[in-house]
Design an enzyme around this catalytic site. Structure first.
Site, short mmCIF file in Angstrom:
data_model
loop_
_atom_site.label_atom_id
_atom_site.label_comp_id
_atom_site.label_asym_id
_atom_site.label_seq_id
_atom_site.Cartn_x
_atom_site.Cartn_y
_atom_site.Cartn_z
N HIS A 15 0.65 -0.72 0.27
CA HIS A 15 -0.13 -0.15 -0.51
C HIS A 15 0.86 1.30 -0.26
O HIS A 15 1.72 1.32 -0.15
CB HIS A 15 -1.16 -0.01 1.19
CG HIS A 15 -0.09 0.01 2.68
ND1 HIS A 15 -0.32 -1.44 3.39
CD2 HIS A 15 -0.01 0.90 3.40
CE1 HIS A 15 0.41 -1.16 4.69
NE2 HIS A 15 0.67 0.84 4.46
N GLU A 57 -8.06 3.96 9.36
CA GLU A 57 -8.02 4.64 8.50
C GLU A 57 -8.94 4.07 7.18
O GLU A 57 -9.75 2.95 7.95
CB GLU A 57 -7.03 3.58 8.48
CG GLU A 57 -7.11 1.85 8.73
CD GLU A 57 -5.69 1.33 8.90
OE1 GLU A 57 -4.59 1.19 9.93
OE2 GLU A 57 -6.07 0.46 7.45
N GLN A 102 -4.05 3.39 1.27
CA GLN A 102 -4.43 3.62 2.52
C GLN A 102 -4.48 4.94 3.26
O GLN A 102 -3.33 5.53 3.02
CB GLN A 102 -2.80 3.18 3.75
CG GLN A 102 -3.40 2.78 5.10
CD GLN A 102 -2.58 2.63 6.04
OE1 GLN A 102 -1.43 2.51 5.98
NE2 GLN A 102 -2.95 0.77 6.04
N HIS A 117 3.47 7.01 3.85
CA HIS A 117 5.07 6.20 3.69
C HIS A 117 4.61 4.94 2.39
O HIS A 117 3.71 4.99 1.85
CB HIS A 117 4.72 5.26 5.06
CG HIS A 117 3.55 4.96 4.86
ND1 HIS A 117 2.27 5.35 6.01
CD2 HIS A 117 3.23 3.22 5.02
CE1 HIS A 117 1.46 4.68 6.25
NE2 HIS A 117 1.61 3.54 5.15
N GLU A 147 7.28 0.79 4.93
CA GLU A 147 7.22 -0.41 6.05
C GLU A 147 7.23 -1.58 5.48
O GLU A 147 6.48 -1.63 4.01
CB GLU A 147 5.19 0.17 5.75
CG GLU A 147 4.65 -0.87 6.96
CD GLU A 147 3.61 -0.44 6.85
OE1 GLU A 147 2.99 0.77 7.10
OE2 GLU A 147 2.35 -1.72 7.59
C1 MC0 Z 1 8.70 11.70 10.52
N1 MC0 Z 1 9.94 11.88 9.50
C2 MC0 Z 1 9.58 11.32 8.20
C3 MC0 Z 1 7.90 10.63 8.73
N2 MC0 Z 1 7.52 11.30 9.70
N3 MC0 Z 1 10.11 11.36 6.76
C4 MC0 Z 1 9.72 10.77 5.93
N4 MC0 Z 1 7.80 10.37 6.42
C5 MC0 Z 1 7.45 10.32 6.93
N5 MC0 Z 1 6.46 9.41 7.29
C6 MC0 Z 1 10.57 12.81 9.40
C7 MC0 Z 1 10.83 14.06 10.75
O1 MC0 Z 1 10.78 15.35 9.21
C8 MC0 Z 1 11.99 14.10 10.78
O2 MC0 Z 1 13.39 14.87 10.24
C9 MC0 Z 1 12.19 12.42 11.00
O3 MC0 Z 1 11.72 12.33 10.68
C10 MC0 Z 1 12.09 12.81 13.44
O4 MC0 Z 1 10.54 12.96 12.50
P1 MC0 Z 1 9.89 13.57 13.80
O5 MC0 Z 1 8.68 14.35 13.28
O6 MC0 Z 1 10.60 14.49 15.09
O7 MC0 Z 1 9.13 12.16 14.96
P2 MC0 Z 1 9.62 10.86 15.62
O8 MC0 Z 1 11.41 10.75 15.26
O9 MC0 Z 1 9.35 10.96 17.07
O10 MC0 Z 1 9.55 9.66 14.52
C11 MC0 Z 1 10.17 9.15 13.13
C12 MC0 Z 1 9.46 8.12 13.09
C13 MC0 Z 1 7.87 7.69 13.58
C14 MC0 Z 1 9.22 7.34 11.84
C15 MC0 Z 1 10.31 7.41 13.96
O11 MC0 Z 1 6.27 8.51 12.86
C16 MC0 Z 1 7.46 6.30 13.59
O12 MC0 Z 1 7.86 5.63 14.60
N6 MC0 Z 1 6.54 5.56 12.12
C17 MC0 Z 1 5.98 5.08 12.46
C18 MC0 Z 1 4.57 4.55 12.45
C19 MC0 Z 1 4.16 5.13 11.90
O13 MC0 Z 1 4.24 5.54 10.73
N7 MC0 Z 1 2.45 4.81 11.66
C20 MC0 Z 1 1.71 6.00 11.00
C21 MC0 Z 1 0.75 4.59 10.45
P3 MC0 Z 1 13.89 16.05 10.51
O14 MC0 Z 1 14.98 16.27 9.13
O15 MC0 Z 1 13.24 17.17 9.88
O16 MC0 Z 1 14.85 15.80 11.40
S1 MC0 Z 1 0.32 2.82 10.49
C22 MC0 Z 1 -0.02 2.23 9.04
O17 MC0 Z 1 0.15 2.13 8.55
C23 MC0 Z 1 -0.26 1.29 9.79
C24 MC0 Z 1 -2.04 1.12 10.45
C25 MC0 Z 1 -0.75 -0.37 8.74
O18 MC0 Z 1 0.04 0.19 8.07
O19 MC0 Z 1 -1.16 -0.83 9.03
#
Ligand code: MC0
Length: 146
Positions: free
Chosen positions: A7, A43, A60, A84, A134
């Site tokens: 997705h 979602e 998604q 993503h 992912e």
């Molecule tokens: C954050 N950053 C990204 C980003 N999110 N870059 C590209 N794409 C994204 N989606 C970048 C920010 O701009 C920042 O860069 C750096 O990463 C740190 O971001 P932050 O805002 O300080 O946030 P953190 O570090 O607390 O978290 C970022 C992180 C988090 C990726 C670790 O979003 C995470 O754990 N994501 C995985 C879970 C997720 O996204 N769940 C939602 C979808 P700079 O350069 O400014 O430092 S759930 C889903 O999809 C499920 C239900 C499913 O598929 O079934």
């Protein structure tokens, strides 16, 4: 190892309005919807096509359920858009281990529960040329009654 685009995750402020845009503009219908409290999202999955590995590819659409969720934080900073991409694999544990061994940060020690009972993990966007990535193993199909 990775056999399809499972997705593309799209962050939005208003899920119902975004679903309606995709229905009215492209004719895509909601295949499945749910709330994932752990991930902090509401979602809708729009199935685009079946794939040759027995899976499918979806859009998604994601609306945050709280401001401090990953999608909530991302929306506040970037506005709506592609959040993503997700690759499908038959074995998320093996794929994550293999990718971790190449020096890419895998965000979860163990896969968590994703859409439709799938098992998911994420790769850090800073290790993937700016793309939050992912990995997904779909839930096995429910047994049918015969
Ligand atoms: C954050 N950053 C990204 C980003 N999110 N870059 C590209 N794409 C994204 N989606 C970048 C920010 O701009 C920042 O860069 C750096 O990463 C740190 O971001 P932050 O805002 O300080 O946030 P953190 O570090 O607390 O978290 C970022 C992180 C988090 C990726 C670790 O979003 C995470 O754990 N994501 C995985 C879970 C997720 O996204 N769940 C939602 C979808 P700079 O350069 O400014 O430092 S759930 C889903 O999809 C499920 C239900 C499913 O598929 O079934």
């Amino acid at each position: 190892m990775l056999t399809r685009i499972d997705h593309i995750g799209i962050a939005c402020f208003d899920l119902d309005r975004t679903v309606e845009f995709y229905r009215a503009t492209y004719g895509f219908e909601v295949f499945h919807s749910e709330v994932n409290e752990e991930q902090g999202v509401r979602e809708a999955m729009l199935k685009i096509n079946e794939t040759s590995d027995g899976g499918a590819s979806y859009l998604q659409l994601l609306e945050p359920t709280r401001e401090d969720s990953a999608v909530g934080k991302w929306l506040a900073k970037n506005g709506e858009g592609v959040h993503h991409i997700a690759f499908g694999t038959a074995d998320v544990d093996s794929a994550a281990g293999d990718i971790r061994s190449k020096g890419v940060r895998v965000l979860y020690d163990e896969p968590r529960i994703g859409s439709m009972g799938s098992r998911i993990t994420f790769l850090h966007p800073k290790d993937c040329h700016g793309v939050l990535t992912e990995l997904v193993t779909s839930a096995p199909p429910a047994p049918t009654d015969h």
